[in-house]
Structure formats: C-alpha cells, structure tokens
Design a protein around this motif. Structure first.
Motif, PDB file in Angstrom:
ATOM      1  N   PRO A  30      30.253  35.028  45.732  1.00 22.02           N
ATOM      2  CA  PRO A  30      29.626  34.972  46.717  1.00 22.02           C
ATOM      3  C   PRO A  30      29.493  36.335  47.362  1.00 22.02           C
ATOM      4  CG  PRO A  30      31.022  33.136  46.482  1.00 22.02           C
ATOM      5  CD  PRO A  30      31.289  34.005  45.519  1.00 22.02           C
ATOM      6  N   PRO A  31      28.302  36.636  47.826  1.00 18.22           N
ATOM      7  CA  PRO A  31      28.374  37.988  48.555  1.00 18.22           C
ATOM      8  C   PRO A  31      29.520  38.400  49.587  1.00 18.22           C
ATOM      9  CG  PRO A  31      26.367  36.951  48.633  1.00 18.22           C
ATOM     10  CD  PRO A  31      27.259  35.984  48.296  1.00 18.22           C
ATOM     11  N   GLN A  32      30.168  37.311  50.484  1.00 13.63           N
ATOM     12  CA  GLN A  32      31.181  37.682  51.149  1.00 13.63           C
ATOM     13  C   GLN A  32      32.397  38.193  50.494  1.00 13.63           C
ATOM     14  OE1 GLN A  32      32.101  34.844  53.902  1.00 13.63           O
ATOM     15  NE2 GLN A  32      33.073  36.136  55.515  1.00 13.63           N
ATOM     16  N   VAL A  33      32.725  37.272  49.282  1.00  9.29           N
ATOM     17  CA  VAL A  33      33.824  37.359  48.495  1.00  9.29           C
ATOM     18  C   VAL A  33      33.823  38.839  47.890  1.00  9.29           C
ATOM     19  CG1 VAL A  33      35.320  36.863  46.347  1.00  9.29           C
ATOM     20  CG2 VAL A  33      34.295  34.845  48.268  1.00  9.29           C
ATOM     21  N   ALA A  34      32.663  39.243  47.197  1.00 11.86           N
ATOM     22  CA  ALA A  34      32.280  40.492  46.676  1.00 11.86           C
ATOM     23  C   ALA A  34      32.440  41.531  47.620  1.00 11.86           C
ATOM     24  CB  ALA A  34      31.069  40.432  46.066  1.00 11.86           C
ATOM     25  N   ARG A  35      31.991  41.588  49.024  1.00  9.69           N
ATOM     26  CA  ARG A  35      32.080  42.500  49.814  1.00  9.69           C
ATOM     27  C   ARG A  35      33.677  42.823  50.309  1.00  9.69           C
ATOM     28  NH1 ARG A  35      32.428  41.479  55.061  1.00  9.69           N
ATOM     29  NH2 ARG A  35      31.372  39.687  54.956  1.00  9.69           N
ATOM     30  N   LEU A  36      34.337  41.753  50.569  1.00  7.14           N
ATOM     31  CA  LEU A  36      35.817  41.778  50.725  1.00  7.14           C
ATOM     32  C   LEU A  36      36.628  42.229  49.514  1.00  7.14           C
ATOM     33  CD1 LEU A  36      36.329  38.331  52.570  1.00  7.14           C
ATOM     34  CD2 LEU A  36      36.488  40.762  53.597  1.00  7.14           C
ATOM     35  N   ASN A  37      36.194  42.208  48.289  1.00  8.00           N
ATOM     36  CA  ASN A  37      36.804  42.739  47.131  1.00  8.00           C
ATOM     37  C   ASN A  37      36.505  44.319  47.102  1.00  8.00           C
ATOM     38  OD1 ASN A  37      38.435  40.520  46.397  1.00  8.00           O
ATOM     39  ND2 ASN A  37      36.878  39.669  45.297  1.00  8.00           N
ATOM     40  N   ASP A  38      35.253  44.516  47.168  1.00 11.71           N
ATOM     41  CA  ASP A  38      34.890  45.996  47.397  1.00 11.71           C
ATOM     42  C   ASP A  38      35.563  46.633  48.419  1.00 11.71           C
ATOM     43  OD1 ASP A  38      33.038  45.477  45.531  1.00 11.71           O
ATOM     44  OD2 ASP A  38      31.420  45.323  46.565  1.00 11.71           O
ATOM     45  N   LEU A  39      35.712  46.033  49.462  1.00 16.90           N
ATOM     46  CA  LEU A  39      36.758  46.820  50.834  1.00 16.90           C
ATOM     47  C   LEU A  39      38.167  46.872  50.145  1.00 16.90           C
ATOM     48  CD1 LEU A  39      36.936  47.176  53.717  1.00 16.90           C
ATOM     49  CD2 LEU A  39      37.710  45.128  53.987  1.00 16.90           C
ATOM     50  N   LEU A  40      38.584  45.990  49.606  1.00 17.21           N
ATOM     51  CA  LEU A  40      40.043  45.939  48.963  1.00 17.21           C
ATOM     52  C   LEU A  40      40.054  47.043  47.983  1.00 17.21           C
ATOM     53  CD1 LEU A  40      41.088  42.092  48.724  1.00 17.21           C
ATOM     54  CD2 LEU A  40      41.773  43.825  50.322  1.00 17.21           C
ATOM     55  N   ALA A  41      39.207  47.105  46.844  1.00 17.36           N
ATOM     56  CA  ALA A  41      39.281  48.085  46.081  1.00 17.36           C
ATOM     57  C   ALA A  41      39.156  49.631  46.617  1.00 17.36           C
ATOM     58  CB  ALA A  41      37.949  47.916  45.060  1.00 17.36           C
ATOM     59  N   ALA A  42      38.333  49.591  47.673  1.00 15.01           N
ATOM     60  CA  ALA A  42      37.961  51.055  48.200  1.00 15.01           C
ATOM     61  C   ALA A  42      38.922  51.385  49.123  1.00 15.01           C
ATOM     62  CB  ALA A  42      36.701  51.068  48.997  1.00 15.01           C
ATOM     63  N   ASP A  43      40.122  50.755  49.716  1.00 15.46           N
ATOM     64  CA  ASP A  43      41.207  51.037  50.404  1.00 15.46           C
ATOM     65  C   ASP A  43      42.037  51.832  49.583  1.00 15.46           C
ATOM     66  OD1 ASP A  43      42.739  50.788  53.012  1.00 15.46           O
ATOM     67  OD2 ASP A  43      44.099  50.516  51.341  1.00 15.46           O
ATOM     68  N   PRO A  44      42.480  52.970  50.018  1.00 11.42           N
ATOM     69  CA  PRO A  44      43.427  54.024  49.360  1.00 11.42           C
ATOM     70  C   PRO A  44      44.861  53.245  48.786  1.00 11.42           C
ATOM     71  CG  PRO A  44      42.767  55.075  51.139  1.00 11.42           C
ATOM     72  CD  PRO A  44      42.073  53.529  51.258  1.00 11.42           C
ATOM     73  N   GLN A  45      45.400  52.622  49.607  1.00 13.40           N
ATOM     74  CA  GLN A  45      46.773  51.944  49.261  1.00 13.40           C
ATOM     75  C   GLN A  45      46.216  50.797  48.436  1.00 13.40           C
ATOM     76  OE1 GLN A  45      49.023  50.487  52.751  1.00 13.40           O
ATOM     77  NE2 GLN A  45      50.622  49.681  51.445  1.00 13.40           N
ATOM     78  N   GLY A  47      43.614  49.764  46.873  1.00 16.16           N
ATOM     79  CA  GLY A  47      43.017  50.257  45.555  1.00 16.16           C
ATOM     80  C   GLY A  47      43.805  50.912  44.455  1.00 16.16           C
ATOM     81  N   SER A  48      44.578  51.480  45.051  1.00 15.01           N
ATOM     82  CA  SER A  48      45.364  52.476  44.063  1.00 15.01           C
ATOM     83  C   SER A  48      46.727  51.720  43.361  1.00 15.01           C
ATOM     84  CB  SER A  48      45.810  53.763  44.598  1.00 15.01           C
ATOM     85  OG  SER A  48      46.698  53.611  45.635  1.00 15.01           O
ATOM     86  N   PHE A  49      46.890  50.500  44.086  1.00 19.90           N
ATOM     87  CA  PHE A  49      48.249  49.896  43.569  1.00 19.90           C
ATOM     88  C   PHE A  49      47.988  49.297  42.149  1.00 19.90           C
ATOM     89  CE2 PHE A  49      51.262  46.361  43.797  1.00 19.90           C
ATOM     90  CZ  PHE A  49      52.430  47.059  44.149  1.00 19.90           C
ATOM     91  N   PRO A  50      48.757  49.207  41.412  1.00 21.62           N
ATOM     92  CA  PRO A  50      48.728  48.625  39.966  1.00 21.62           C
ATOM     93  C   PRO A  50      48.291  47.132  39.828  1.00 21.62           C
ATOM     94  CG  PRO A  50      50.691  50.114  40.030  1.00 21.62           C
ATOM     95  CD  PRO A  50      50.220  49.781  41.566  1.00 21.62           C
ATOM     96  N   TYR A  51      48.764  46.322  40.602  1.00 21.07           N
ATOM     97  CA  TYR A  51      48.291  45.060  40.917  1.00 21.07           C
ATOM     98  C   TYR A  51      47.070  45.025  41.618  1.00 21.07           C
ATOM     99  CZ  TYR A  51      47.512  40.262  41.751  1.00 21.07           C
ATOM    100  OH  TYR A  51      46.939  38.811  41.782  1.00 21.07           O
ATOM    101  N   ARG A  52      46.002  44.301  41.260  1.00 18.09           N
ATOM    102  CA  ARG A  52      44.639  44.072  42.088  1.00 18.09           C
ATOM    103  C   ARG A  52      44.933  42.862  43.005  1.00 18.09           C
ATOM    104  NH1 ARG A  52      39.150  43.287  39.202  1.00 18.09           N
ATOM    105  NH2 ARG A  52      39.237  41.356  40.286  1.00 18.09           N
ATOM    106  N   PHE A  53      45.069  43.120  44.143  1.00 17.09           N
ATOM    107  CA  PHE A  53      44.762  41.917  45.124  1.00 17.09           C
ATOM    108  C   PHE A  53      43.721  41.767  45.308  1.00 17.09           C
ATOM    109  CE2 PHE A  53      49.190  43.477  46.221  1.00 17.09           C
ATOM    110  CZ  PHE A  53      49.874  42.631  46.271  1.00 17.09           C
ATOM    111  N   ARG A  54      43.053  40.582  45.371  1.00 14.67           N
ATOM    112  CA  ARG A  54      41.768  40.097  45.403  1.00 14.67           C
ATOM    113  C   ARG A  54      41.447  38.585  46.403  1.00 14.67           C
ATOM    114  NH1 ARG A  54      43.125  38.680  40.774  1.00 14.67           N
ATOM    115  NH2 ARG A  54      42.046  37.195  39.613  1.00 14.67           N
ATOM    116  N   VAL A  55      39.975  38.648  46.740  1.00 18.03           N
ATOM    117  CA  VAL A  55      39.574  37.334  47.471  1.00 18.03           C
ATOM    118  C   VAL A  55      39.077  36.649  46.422  1.00 18.03           C
ATOM    119  CG1 VAL A  55      38.290  36.141  49.146  1.00 18.03           C
ATOM    120  CG2 VAL A  55      39.365  38.363  49.677  1.00 18.03           C
TER     121      VAL A  55
END
Length: 142
Positions: A30-45, A47-55
């Motif tokens: 869903p667009p809101q989930v994708a937007r939040l995951n993009d936000l997480l991936a773009a965050d320096p801390q 997004g660079s962490f070896p485990y990918r936290f995601r919604v």
C-alpha cells in the motif's frame, strides 16, 4: 507443433491471470507502507544498518514493523547474523555490548521515525521469522 484447442487456450489464459494476480498480491505494498519504508531506507542510521527494519502493514493506525529481536531468539544469535564478525564474541565483551546497544537504538529510532507520521498511532513489533530462517536461525516458541 499441433495447434491448441479453444478450451486449452482459455484454461491457459485463466491460469496466467491467476498467477499474475497472486504475484501482484504478494508484491503489492500500500502507498502509505511504501512511503514509510522509503523513509526508513533514506534515514542515515536506519538505512545503513545491516538489518532492514521495515513496516509490514498498517492495521487501524498501528504500524506493524519487522524486528529480528524477541525472547524466542537469543540476542547473541541475532547479533552474530547481523554482524558476522561478532559470531564468536563473548556477550560480556565491550564490542558485543556496543553492537547490542546499536541494534536497540536503531530499532528505537526506526520506531520514532514511523511514529512521526500523523496517521500512525502506535507500533507493534513482529518477529521477522523469514529473515531469521534465511540466516540459519530457527526461532523458538514465543
């Protein structure tokens, strides 16, 4: 090559449509989930962490997020998979404690980022069993 009869063509078309529909459902975010995951991936801390936290999904304003941590899996196993060079370190070692704190602070930061969304009222963590199994960790009962 013999020509296919009309029934076989219809069956093949229906089967193809069903498979494509299942692929779409499996990959759709869903667009809101994708937007939040993009936000997480773009965050320096985060997004660079070896485990990918995601919604994973949003249920009535609660963002369900993935985590490799739970009481079902010893933190030493999780850290050893996220940071392979740590696999033989003692849990009491300074490096182990530092990376454990880094995992906790990154998860906390990911939560804070998602909670900034005005539509999100809370966070629920869901153990990322797929990630654990892909990394050779069998989660125990919760």
């Amino acid at each position: 090559m013999p020509e296919l009869d009309r029934g076989t063509k219809i069956y093949a078309a229906v089967l193809l449509a069903a498979v494509l529909g299942l692929v779409f459902l499996a990959l759709y975010q869903p667009p809101q989930v994708a937007r939040l995951n993009d936000l997480l991936a773009a965050d320096p801390q985060v997004g660079s962490f070896p485990y990918r936290f995601r919604v994973l999904r949003i249920d009535n304003g609660v963002a369900v997020m993935s985590t490799p941590r739970s009481s079902a899996v010893p933190v030493a196993q999780v850290l050893g998979k996220i940071f392979p060079d740590l696999s033989n370190a003692e849990p009491s070692s300074p490096r182990f404690r530092k990376l454990q704190d880094q995992l906790a602070s990154t998860q906390k930061h990911a939560k804070a980022l998602v909670l900034k969304d005005p539509d999100i009222k809370g966070i629920q963590w869901e153990l990322d069993k797929d990630w654990l199994m892909q990394h050779g960790v069998q989660p125990g009962p919760l």
